[in-house]
Structures are given as structure tokens and as C-alpha cells.
Design a protein around this motif. Structure first.
Motif, PDB file in Angstrom:
ATOM      1  N   LEU A  22     106.824 -16.946  92.767  1.00 21.62           N
ATOM      2  CA  LEU A  22     105.996 -16.303  91.758  1.00 21.62           C
ATOM      3  C   LEU A  22     106.622 -16.474  90.381  1.00 21.62           C
ATOM      4  O   LEU A  22     105.937 -16.807  89.413  1.00 21.62           O
ATOM      5  CB  LEU A  22     105.798 -14.819  92.074  1.00 21.62           C
ATOM      6  N   TRP A  23     107.923 -16.261  90.298  1.00 21.87           N
ATOM      7  CA  TRP A  23     108.613 -16.405  89.013  1.00 21.87           C
ATOM      8  C   TRP A  23     108.508 -17.845  88.508  1.00 21.87           C
ATOM      9  O   TRP A  23     108.280 -18.086  87.327  1.00 21.87           O
ATOM     10  CB  TRP A  23     110.066 -15.967  89.150  1.00 21.87           C
ATOM     11  N   GLN A  24     108.647 -18.814  89.397  1.00 19.03           N
ATOM     12  CA  GLN A  24     108.504 -20.226  89.001  1.00 19.03           C
ATOM     13  C   GLN A  24     107.090 -20.492  88.479  1.00 19.03           C
ATOM     14  O   GLN A  24     106.907 -21.204  87.496  1.00 19.03           O
ATOM     15  CB  GLN A  24     108.807 -21.150  90.181  1.00 19.03           C
ATOM     16  N   TYR A  25     106.097 -19.917  89.137  1.00 17.44           N
ATOM     17  CA  TYR A  25     104.709 -20.107  88.696  1.00 17.44           C
ATOM     18  C   TYR A  25     104.501 -19.518  87.304  1.00 17.44           C
ATOM     19  O   TYR A  25     103.928 -20.155  86.431  1.00 17.44           O
ATOM     20  CB  TYR A  25     103.751 -19.465  89.703  1.00 17.44           C
ATOM     21  N   VAL A  26     104.995 -18.292  87.094  1.00 22.86           N
ATOM     22  CA  VAL A  26     104.848 -17.654  85.788  1.00 22.86           C
ATOM     23  C   VAL A  26     105.575 -18.466  84.722  1.00 22.86           C
ATOM     24  O   VAL A  26     105.054 -18.675  83.625  1.00 22.86           O
ATOM     25  CB  VAL A  26     105.360 -16.190  85.829  1.00 22.86           C
ATOM     26  N   GLN A  27     106.762 -18.951  85.029  1.00 25.93           N
ATOM     27  CA  GLN A  27     107.518 -19.748  84.065  1.00 25.93           C
ATOM     28  C   GLN A  27     106.816 -21.065  83.735  1.00 25.93           C
ATOM     29  O   GLN A  27     106.987 -21.595  82.638  1.00 25.93           O
ATOM     30  CB  GLN A  27     108.920 -20.041  84.586  1.00 25.93           C
ATOM     31  N   SER A  28     106.012 -21.583  84.657  1.00 21.58           N
ATOM     32  CA  SER A  28     105.330 -22.854  84.404  1.00 21.58           C
ATOM     33  C   SER A  28     104.112 -22.707  83.486  1.00 21.58           C
ATOM     34  O   SER A  28     103.600 -23.684  82.967  1.00 21.58           O
ATOM     35  CB  SER A  28     104.889 -23.489  85.725  1.00 21.58           C
ATOM     36  N   MET A  29     103.653 -21.462  83.273  1.00 25.20           N
ATOM     37  CA  MET A  29     102.493 -21.221  82.405  1.00 25.20           C
ATOM     38  C   MET A  29     102.900 -21.357  80.941  1.00 25.20           C
ATOM     39  O   MET A  29     104.036 -21.060  80.582  1.00 25.20           O
ATOM     40  CB  MET A  29     101.941 -19.819  82.623  1.00 25.20           C
ATOM     41  N   ASN A  30     101.930 -21.770  80.124  1.00 25.61           N
ATOM     42  CA  ASN A  30     102.244 -21.813  78.696  1.00 25.61           C
ATOM     43  C   ASN A  30     102.179 -20.390  78.126  1.00 25.61           C
ATOM     44  O   ASN A  30     101.508 -19.525  78.676  1.00 25.61           O
ATOM     45  CB  ASN A  30     101.347 -22.795  77.945  1.00 25.61           C
ATOM     46  N   PRO A  31     102.900 -20.124  77.035  1.00 20.58           N
ATOM     47  CA  PRO A  31     102.980 -18.757  76.492  1.00 20.58           C
ATOM     48  C   PRO A  31     101.625 -18.152  76.124  1.00 20.58           C
ATOM     49  O   PRO A  31     101.427 -16.952  76.271  1.00 20.58           O
ATOM     50  CB  PRO A  31     103.854 -18.925  75.248  1.00 20.58           C
ATOM     51  N   GLU A  32     100.687 -18.973  75.664  1.00 20.85           N
ATOM     52  CA  GLU A  32      99.370 -18.442  75.308  1.00 20.85           C
ATOM     53  C   GLU A  32      98.643 -17.903  76.532  1.00 20.85           C
ATOM     54  O   GLU A  32      97.978 -16.870  76.467  1.00 20.85           O
ATOM     55  CB  GLU A  32      98.509 -19.517  74.622  1.00 20.85           C
ATOM     56  N   THR A  33      98.772 -18.590  77.659  1.00 21.93           N
ATOM     57  CA  THR A  33      98.133 -18.137  78.896  1.00 21.93           C
ATOM     58  C   THR A  33      98.747 -16.827  79.358  1.00 21.93           C
ATOM     59  O   THR A  33      98.030 -15.893  79.745  1.00 21.93           O
ATOM     60  CB  THR A  33      98.277 -19.202  79.998  1.00 21.93           C
ATOM     61  N   ILE A  34     100.061 -16.728  79.305  1.00 24.74           N
ATOM     62  CA  ILE A  34     100.737 -15.496  79.707  1.00 24.74           C
ATOM     63  C   ILE A  34     100.297 -14.346  78.820  1.00 24.74           C
ATOM     64  O   ILE A  34     100.004 -13.247  79.301  1.00 24.74           O
ATOM     65  CB  ILE A  34     102.266 -15.670  79.678  1.00 24.74           C
ATOM     66  N   THR A  35     100.215 -14.586  77.521  1.00 29.58           N
ATOM     67  CA  THR A  35      99.785 -13.547  76.588  1.00 29.58           C
ATOM     68  C   THR A  35      98.365 -13.107  76.908  1.00 29.58           C
ATOM     69  O   THR A  35      98.063 -11.914  76.961  1.00 29.58           O
ATOM     70  CB  THR A  35      99.865 -14.052  75.136  1.00 29.58           C
ATOM     71  N   GLN A  36      97.481 -14.070  77.148  1.00 32.40           N
ATOM     72  CA  GLN A  36      96.081 -13.746  77.451  1.00 32.40           C
ATOM     73  C   GLN A  36      95.964 -12.969  78.756  1.00 32.40           C
ATOM     74  O   GLN A  36      95.198 -12.004  78.844  1.00 32.40           O
ATOM     75  CB  GLN A  36      95.265 -15.026  77.529  1.00 32.40           C
ATOM     76  N   LEU A  37      96.719 -13.355  79.774  1.00 31.25           N
ATOM     77  CA  LEU A  37      96.648 -12.672  81.066  1.00 31.25           C
ATOM     78  C   LEU A  37      97.310 -11.304  81.034  1.00 31.25           C
ATOM     79  O   LEU A  37      96.971 -10.428  81.825  1.00 31.25           O
ATOM     80  CB  LEU A  37      97.318 -13.525  82.153  1.00 31.25           C
ATOM     81  N   SER A  38      98.249 -11.113  80.115  1.00 31.30           N
ATOM     82  CA  SER A  38      98.999  -9.863  80.055  1.00 31.30           C
ATOM     83  C   SER A  38      98.267  -8.746  79.335  1.00 31.30           C
ATOM     84  O   SER A  38      98.608  -7.580  79.502  1.00 31.30           O
ATOM     85  CB  SER A  38     100.340 -10.087  79.354  1.00 31.30           C
ATOM     86  N   LYS A  39      97.306  -9.091  78.511  1.00 31.93           N
ATOM     87  CA  LYS A  39      96.610  -8.078  77.726  1.00 31.93           C
ATOM     88  C   LYS A  39      95.193  -7.886  78.236  1.00 31.93           C
ATOM     89  O   LYS A  39      94.415  -8.827  78.273  1.00 31.93           O
ATOM     90  CB  LYS A  39      96.551  -8.502  76.258  1.00 31.93           C
ATOM     91  N   PRO A  40      94.863  -6.678  78.621  1.00 29.73           N
ATOM     92  CA  PRO A  40      93.471  -6.415  79.017  1.00 29.73           C
ATOM     93  C   PRO A  40      92.548  -6.654  77.824  1.00 29.73           C
ATOM     94  O   PRO A  40      92.929  -6.447  76.679  1.00 29.73           O
ATOM     95  CB  PRO A  40      93.476  -4.943  79.413  1.00 29.73           C
ATOM     96  N   SER A  41      91.345  -7.105  78.100  1.00 34.44           N
ATOM     97  CA  SER A  41      90.412  -7.434  77.032  1.00 34.44           C
ATOM     98  C   SER A  41      89.803  -6.198  76.387  1.00 34.44           C
ATOM     99  O   SER A  41      89.252  -6.276  75.303  1.00 34.44           O
ATOM    100  CB  SER A  41      89.312  -8.348  77.561  1.00 34.44           C
TER     101      SER A  41
END
Length: 115
Positions: A22-41
Motif C-alpha cells: 500500500l505504501w509503495q502504491y501511495v508513493q507511486s502516485m503523483n502529488p496532485e493525485t494524492i492531494t485530490q484524493l486526500s481532500k473531500p470535495s
């Protein structure tokens, strides 16, 4: 036969390359994707997710209790997975609600035009 608990623990245990999948998968994401997934709309989704996590951890008022939560890696992984699943579910429900409202507004607009 595979025990579901074993499958979960396999996902959170170290693999042969020395890292968590899971950590490897999260690390492979680009920062914009992580930011978008981390914040509820929306604030509504954020509040429901917050209540869900507080409910899982316990809801003692911090002004009266010094609450410390301890757990192991596997249980923390399960909490993370639960929060992620809840987040995806709530996001999908929010999108469906928005779609239904748009569809209802379009239907009402079409019925006014037909009159």
C-alpha cells in the motif's frame, strides 16, 4: 482455503522487496493525485468521514479525558482501509446525489417548456 484475515495481513506486511504494498502504491502516485484524493470535495463528506473515524476510535470528550489510542500495524492498516472505503462510498453517494439533483432540475425545466 484463504482466510480473509490472511489476505488483509499479506497486503500490509512487508513484501520481498522490503516495502509495504500500500505504501509503495501511495508513493507511486503523483502529488496532485494524492492531494485530490486526500481532500473531500465538500464539507458534508468531510464531516461524515470525521464522525465515522471518531466513532471507530471512540468519542470521549478530550476536555474531560486524556485519550491515547494504541494499536498494531495490522489494525492500523484495517482502520486506514475502512476510512478509505468509507471515503469512496461517500464520494460516490455525493456524486449520485448531485447527478440526481441535476437530472431532476433538467426534468422540471423540460416539463415547463412543454407546457
Amino acid at each position: 482455503m484463504n482466510n480473509p484475515s490472511n489476505r488483509v495481513s499479506e497486503f500490509f506486511e512487508n513484501d520481498s522487496e522490503g516495502g509495504n504494498l500500500l505504501w509503495q502504491y501511495v508513493q507511486s502516485m503523483n502529488p496532485e493525485t494524492i492531494t485530490q484524493l486526500s481532500k473531500p470535495s465538500s464539507q458534508e463528506v468531510f464531516q461524515v468521514m470525521e464522525r465515522n473515524i471518531v466513532g471507530l476510535l471512540g468519542n470521549l470528550p478530550p476536555e474531560h479525558f486524556g485519550v491515547t489510542v494504541t494499536t498494531n500495524r495490522e489494525n492500523l492498516g484495517r482502520l486506514l482501509a475502512s476510512a478509505m472505503i468509507s471515503g469512496y462510498f461517500l464520494r460516490n453517494a455525493e456524486q449520485r446525489m448531485t447527478f440526481e439533483k441535476s437530472l431532476q432540475a433538467a426534468t422540471e425545466a423540460n416539463s415547463f417548456e412543454a407546457e
